[in-house]
Write a protein that holds these residues in place. Structure first.
Motif, short mmCIF file in Angstrom:
data_model
loop_
_atom_site.label_atom_id
_atom_site.label_comp_id
_atom_site.label_asym_id
_atom_site.label_seq_id
_atom_site.Cartn_x
_atom_site.Cartn_y
_atom_site.Cartn_z
N TYR A 36 17.96 0.22 -12.81
CA TYR A 36 16.55 0.17 -12.38
C TYR A 36 15.61 0.04 -13.58
O TYR A 36 14.70 -0.81 -13.59
N ASN A 37 15.84 0.84 -14.61
CA ASN A 37 14.93 0.82 -15.76
C ASN A 37 15.05 -0.46 -16.58
O ASN A 37 14.04 -0.99 -17.06
N ARG B 104 13.19 -3.12 -14.53
CA ARG B 104 11.74 -2.97 -14.63
C ARG B 104 11.24 -3.45 -16.00
O ARG B 104 10.17 -4.06 -16.10
N SER C 138 10.50 -6.69 -9.78
CA SER C 138 9.71 -5.84 -8.89
C SER C 138 10.44 -4.53 -8.60
O SER C 138 11.67 -4.46 -8.66
N LYS C 139 9.67 -3.50 -8.28
CA LYS C 139 10.22 -2.17 -8.03
C LYS C 139 11.27 -2.21 -6.91
O LYS C 139 12.34 -1.61 -7.01
N ARG C 140 10.95 -2.94 -5.84
CA ARG C 140 11.83 -2.99 -4.67
C ARG C 140 13.16 -3.67 -4.99
O ARG C 140 14.23 -3.16 -4.69
N ILE D 41 15.36 -1.47 -7.42
CA ILE D 41 16.09 -0.32 -6.86
C ILE D 41 17.22 -0.79 -5.93
O ILE D 41 18.29 -0.16 -5.89
N TYR E 235 10.94 6.80 -3.72
CA TYR E 235 10.18 5.56 -3.51
C TYR E 235 8.87 5.86 -2.78
O TYR E 235 7.82 5.30 -3.10
N GLN F 245 6.47 7.25 -5.23
CA GLN F 245 5.98 6.18 -6.10
C GLN F 245 4.86 5.39 -5.42
O GLN F 245 3.85 5.06 -6.04
N GLU F 246 5.05 5.09 -4.14
CA GLU F 246 4.05 4.34 -3.39
C GLU F 246 2.77 5.16 -3.20
O GLU F 246 1.68 4.63 -3.22
N THR G 258 0.73 4.83 -6.21
CA THR G 258 0.12 3.51 -6.32
C THR G 258 -1.10 3.34 -5.42
O THR G 258 -2.15 2.90 -5.86
#
Length: 339
Positions: free
Chosen positions: A110-111, A114, A119-121, A124, A242, A245-246, A249
């Motif tokens: 994931y890292n 990124r 994208s985040k989605r 992951i 997640y 995280q949202e 945002t």
């Protein structure tokens, strides 16, 4: 009126996806296609159906239903493949090895993704497929990622891309591991643990472990299934993470997602382990799981946007490739040191 339209659309979609899944299962059993696996072949067949756009449009509502509901049913049925007693006999170190791989690889992939601007989605989903169990993990984690109706098509594209990435890299690393086997000087158990610990799909672990004989194959399957067992807790943790995280945002507070179908997955494994039933029945339930999951994969393939698929994949591939190399090295070292 809508009910009739849905019924017709569902029947079209059911027929097409069932055909893709059955053909995928048959092709996936052929010698040179076993390392690709039935699920990925079903996905590809579904993508090929996009040639007939009028048929796809008629099936659109049904496709959405099958890719969502059948996915959950397939994951639940897949629980019958997990024998908890066999996993317990594998010992604490196998479970700890699996836990370290799943958490470490998801975090690492994931890292890296990124950092590469993925994208985040997609990051992951790719990380989950790489760390847990390939296509089934992508499909198991995906329901935990809630999106608006406007974002659903983009999410489908990310699901298909993540599945494609782990399938391709898993196949490549299967061939690599079989090729370097003579250079590793491992016992059959060590080679099997390495295969089950480092490869993405169950089909990949079986193909590689089988190259080392029956002892190696058993070790590969047990190690791989130890990672599969962690799909349920990983889905819960990723869903909560997640969602938070949202919230950071957009500031909107929503319900924490609880993957109830994962409870069905664990219940199925408990039933399959502790309630006496003929082996033929258990095998039939597992085969049904792959048929249903194959239908969900074909439905995804029928709804993918190829332009978005091609444009957003390169950096995700690089991220998954980087973490897969690190995972293989780690699995070799741990296998030789502790097994």
């Amino acid at each position: 009126m809508y009910a009739k339209f849905f019924e017709r659309s569902f029947l079209y979609a059911f027929g097409i996806t069932l055909l893709c899944s059955i053909v995928g299962t048959l092709l996936g059993g052929l010698p040179y296609l076993t390392i690709i696996g039935a699920l990925v072949i079903s996905l590809i067949l579904g993508m090929m159906f996009q040639i007939n756009q009028p048929l796809v449009q008629k099936s659109k509502v049904g496709i959405g239903f099958i890719s969502n509901k059948f996915l959950r049913l397939g994951i639940i049925l897949l629980g019958f493949k997990l024998n908890l007693i066999d996993l317990a006999h594998a010992g604490v170190k196998t479970i700890l090895f699996a836990m370290f791989i799943v958490s470490g690889v998801i975090f690492l992939t994931y890292n890296i993704a990124r950092k590469f601007g993925v994208s985040k989605r997609l990051a992951i989903l790719t990380a989950s497929g790489t760390g847990i169990c390939g296509a089934a993990a992508v499909m198991g984690i995906s329901p935990q990622i809630k999106v608006s109706k406007d974002e659903e098509e983009a999410k489908h594209n990310d699901e298909v891309l993540a599945v494609a990435i782990v399938a391709i890299l898993g196949t490549v690393f299967t061939l690599i591991e079989i090729a370097i086997k003579p250079l590793l000087h491992m016992s059959p158990t060590q080679f099997g643990v390495m295969a089950g610990g480092s490869l993405h799909e169950i089909a990949h672990a079986i193909a590689t472990g089988g190259a080392g004989g029956s002892v190696s194959l058993s070790a590969a399957i047990i190690t791989k299934l130890s990672r599969v067992l962690l799909l349920a807790p990983a889905a819960l943790v990723i869903g909560i993470w997640y969602q938070k995280q949202e919230q950071v945002t957009d500031g909107a507070k929503g319900k924490l997602p609880i993957p109830w179908f994962m409870a069905g997955f664990l219940l199925a494994s408990v039933i399959g382990t502790f309630i006496p039933m003929p082996a033929s029945v258990l095998n039939a339930l597992v085969k049904l799981a792959y048929i249903v999951l194959g239908m969900a994969m074909a439905a995804l393939g029928m709804s993918v946007n190829f332009k978005a698929f091609i444009s957003s994949g390169k950096n995700a591939v690089l991220a998954a490739l980087s973490s897969s190399v690190i995972l293989l090295i780690f699995a070799i070292v741990v296998s030789k040191s502790f097994f």
